[in-house]
Design an enzyme around this catalytic site. Sequence first.
Site, PDB file in Angstrom:
ATOM      1  N   TYR A 161      30.704  32.985  -8.855  1.00 17.75           N
ATOM      2  CA  TYR A 161      31.289  31.653  -9.016  1.00 17.75           C
ATOM      3  C   TYR A 161      32.118  31.576 -10.301  1.00 17.75           C
ATOM      4  CZ  TYR A 161      31.543  26.675  -7.904  1.00 17.75           C
ATOM      5  OH  TYR A 161      31.981  25.412  -7.544  1.00 17.75           O
ATOM      6  N   LYS A 168      33.498  23.208 -13.149  1.00 18.64           N
ATOM      7  CA  LYS A 168      32.600  22.165 -12.645  1.00 18.64           C
ATOM      8  C   LYS A 168      31.757  21.569 -13.772  1.00 18.64           C
ATOM      9  CE  LYS A 168      33.619  22.264  -8.222  1.00 18.64           C
ATOM     10  NZ  LYS A 168      34.334  21.131  -7.588  1.00 18.64           N
TER      11      LYS A 168
END
Length: 261
Positions: A161, A168
Amino acid sequence: MIDFSGKRGLIVGVGNQRSIAWAIAEQLHELGAELGLTYLRDPKGRFEANVRKLGDQVNASLIHECDVSSDESIAQLMEQLHSQWSDGADFLVHSVAYADHEDLSKPFSETNREGFRKAQEISAYSLLPLTDGMLPLMRKRGSGSVVSVSFIGSTLAVPNYNVMGTAKASLEASTRYLARQLGPENIRVNTISPGAIRTLAASGIKNFSEMLRVAGEHSAMLRTVTQQEVAKSTAFLLSDAASSITGQLLFADCGYSIMAN
């Protein structure tokens, strides 16, 4: 118990029928909301055609181009919104994220400066000008609600990720600062964090099928969440039923986030 009749809002990030943003659009339409959707222009016009086709299904009253990496594009969207919705709007859904594919597969320390900037600009910073542009419309209504979409990679180091996790994390911090700023105006800002879901965007994450398997096996409910479940939770956060909730991160992940795996 949740009713959006007489309410309208903008959803940024509808791409296709499998996207979380589309599930949210369907849910809000079912609850009576008037919707505006955006699309990103591409050389063959496929994105626009797809969003317009989906927009017909939810009777979208406004469909407009928006490249969230461009101040000019956002300004043009807001100009259209303020003209067409001159009596105000009630909510904004931010479901936009992007990182270069190579930055999701190579070692995190090798992320280049431009890749890091791009992920932050599109996935996190864009929440600010979109919210700011919607503020005059929400003020006309005397209240408003903003929900953005995150992922647990913001707080846990999720394999592959990488740079998106830092983006995020920035998005979630931005939620808290916006909530603090706008709370006195009765405008709420929250973030929802779905579990792993098979979407077109998720397919760009290396070994996503393994991530999905682990999410199902290690969640409290022993399954993964659906787009429709995330949409219902988002509708709750946007609605008057959540009138006292702001600055929060809501996990909609079948309990994956609470497990000590």
